[in-house]
Design a protein around this motif. Structure first.
Motif, PDB file in Angstrom:
ATOM      1  N   ASP A   1       0.806  -1.222   0.000  1.00 36.81           N
ATOM      2  CA  ASP A   1       0.000   0.000   0.000  1.00 36.81           C
ATOM      3  C   ASP A   1       0.839   1.273   0.000  1.00 36.81           C
ATOM      4  OD1 ASP A   1      -1.557  -2.282   1.176  1.00 36.81           O
ATOM      5  OD2 ASP A   1      -3.166  -0.790   1.209  1.00 36.81           O
TER       6      ASP A   1
ATOM      7  N   THR B   1       0.856   4.585  -2.550  1.00 32.36           N
ATOM      8  CA  THR B   1       0.344   5.865  -2.069  1.00 32.36           C
ATOM      9  C   THR B   1       1.428   6.928  -1.943  1.00 32.36           C
ATOM     10  OG1 THR B   1       0.525   5.061   0.224  1.00 32.36           O
ATOM     11  CG2 THR B   1      -1.606   4.821  -0.864  1.00 32.36           C
TER      12      THR B   1
ATOM     13  N   ARG C   1      -6.806  -5.617  -5.347  1.00 31.43           N
ATOM     14  CA  ARG C   1      -6.814  -5.291  -3.922  1.00 31.43           C
ATOM     15  C   ARG C   1      -5.383  -5.126  -3.440  1.00 31.43           C
ATOM     16  NH1 ARG C   1     -11.287  -5.299  -0.960  1.00 31.43           N
ATOM     17  NH2 ARG C   1     -13.196  -6.083  -1.929  1.00 31.43           N
ATOM     18  N   SER C   2      -5.219  -4.182  -2.539  1.00 33.88           N
ATOM     19  CA  SER C   2      -3.896  -3.936  -1.979  1.00 33.88           C
ATOM     20  C   SER C   2      -3.539  -5.012  -0.967  1.00 33.88           C
ATOM     21  CB  SER C   2      -3.869  -2.561  -1.309  1.00 33.88           C
ATOM     22  OG  SER C   2      -4.610  -2.597  -0.089  1.00 33.88           O
TER      23      SER C   2
ATOM     24  N   GLN D   1      -3.232  -4.625   2.081  1.00 37.02           N
ATOM     25  CA  GLN D   1      -4.078  -4.425   3.261  1.00 37.02           C
ATOM     26  C   GLN D   1      -5.555  -4.708   2.982  1.00 37.02           C
ATOM     27  OE1 GLN D   1      -2.995  -3.863   6.274  1.00 37.02           O
ATOM     28  NE2 GLN D   1      -0.841  -3.672   5.675  1.00 37.02           N
TER      29      GLN D   1
ATOM     30  N   PHE E   1      -7.561  -3.272   0.545  1.00 40.50           N
ATOM     31  CA  PHE E   1      -8.367  -2.189  -0.005  1.00 40.50           C
ATOM     32  C   PHE E   1      -8.552  -2.384  -1.510  1.00 40.50           C
ATOM     33  CE2 PHE E   1      -6.287  -0.191   3.693  1.00 40.50           C
ATOM     34  CZ  PHE E   1      -7.425   0.191   4.394  1.00 40.50           C
TER      35      PHE E   1
ATOM     36  N   ILE F   1      -8.807  -1.157  -5.135  1.00 39.36           N
ATOM     37  CA  ILE F   1      -8.196  -0.026  -5.825  1.00 39.36           C
ATOM     38  C   ILE F   1      -8.776   0.084  -7.233  1.00 39.36           C
ATOM     39  CG2 ILE F   1      -6.025   0.992  -6.623  1.00 39.36           C
ATOM     40  CD1 ILE F   1      -6.263   0.762  -3.589  1.00 39.36           C
TER      41      ILE F   1
END
Length: 321
Positions: free
Chosen positions: A13, A17, A52-53, A55, A57, A59
């Motif tokens: 992640d 980011t 999905r990341s 973690q 999430f 995306i």
């Protein structure tokens, strides 16, 4: 500059980011100060419709299509920090598809970059063969053994080689983003780095933990233990090999294949690590620390620290306070 961030399932992640944040800040400052130039046009793409990341999430990604013509492609790291996780991940179907896409983009003239474990994906694509490169330092033994045609130097933070750029471990993603910004505008890169409190680093060497690298091979582990017990004595390859019940040639060859350096060079790494610890945790002067790690005087130690870490004694002590 059109930049595609190729997000693979389970990417790290922070790697994605921090890259997005650095370029966004750069675009904001460029818009406010220079009328919008330079401008970095970023998009997140994937070989799957849903990604999905690490973690978990979801995306939003754009599907890779034939009309995508990136100037640059950046591959963020996979969230797999150990060899037993990474090796199966590199054999996943989506990773194999990404490898083929990277090869296609490169053949069409795109430039390719990656940080940390993302560099393994570039190596899988053969884009690093015959080139200088760096990678995440703690997986350098695996990288060296898996990709023997790459000229690896994990002590460096960032390496450029023709149309391919590789950066080092973890927060090397930020170093890579700042490198991109600096190519367009050194002044803009300086402003972004100051807002992010990010130093422009050239080396990973100060962060490497020799003990971690030794764990990649049983003989190297035994050599490391022997070396730590003999830091005060002068190094002898024959004595080390005899103590480990192996030949000097075998020890030399194993160090080169696993660590990319000679037994003597690794022995000096351990001396440097011990000296750093004493600089921080003891009141000893430099001459006394030099004696503790097997050097006759502080001048020799000062030279070694500068060569290996790119920093002098005063800087090291200041940074450790």
């Amino acid at each position: 500059m059109r930049i595609q961030l190729l997000a693979l399932e389970g990417f790290w992640d922070t790697g994605l980011t921090v890259t997005l944040d650095a370029f966004t800040i750069a675009n904001n400052f460029a818009a406010a100060q220079t009328g919008g130039a330079p401008h970095f046009d970023l998009s997140i793409v994937g070989v799957r419709k849903k990604v999905r990341s690490g973690q978990g999430f979801a995306i939003p990604v754009k599907s890779v299509t034939s009309d995508l013509k990136p100037d640059w492609v950046i591959v963020p790291a996979l969230n797999t920090s150990r060899p037993e996780q990474l090796i199966p991940a590199l054999d996943r179907r989506d990773v194999r598809e990404a490898v083929k896409q990277l090869q296609s983009w490169y053949a069409e003239g795109a430039r390719i970059a990656a940080s940390c474990i993302g560099t393994f994906v570039l190596a899988e694509a053969g884009l690093l063969d015959g080139r200088d490169a760096t990678t995440t330092w703690w997986l350098s033994p695996l990288f060296r053994q898996r990709y023997p045609n790459v000229r690896l130097d994990e002590t460096r933070m960032l390496v450029t080689s023709d149309r391919v750029v590789t950066a080092g471990a973890a927060m090397g993603h930020l170093d890579l983003a700042l490198w991109f910004i600096r190519q367009a505008s050194p002044e803009l890169a300086a402003v972004v780095s100051r807002y992010l409190l990010a130093d422009l680093r050239s080396l990973q060497a100060p962060f490497i933990i020799p003990n971690h690298l030794a764990q990649a091979d049983p003989l190297i582990q035994r050599f490391e233990r022997w070396a730590r017990e003999h830091l005060k004595q002068g190094f002898s390859l024959q004595e080390a090999a005899s103590a480990l019940a192996t030949s000097a040639r075998t020890l030399q060859r194993r160090c080169e294949s696993v660590l990319g350096k000679s037994p003597l060079s690794y022995f000096q790494d351990l001396r440097v690590e011990r000296a750093q610890s004493l600089l921080h945790g003891s009141g000893l002067d430099v001459d006394a620390i030099a004696a503790e790690v097997g050097y006759e005087d502080g001048a020799t130690l000062r030279t070694l620290l500068r060569e290996r870490l790119g920093r002098g004694v005063r800087e090291l002590r200041a940074n450790l306070r």
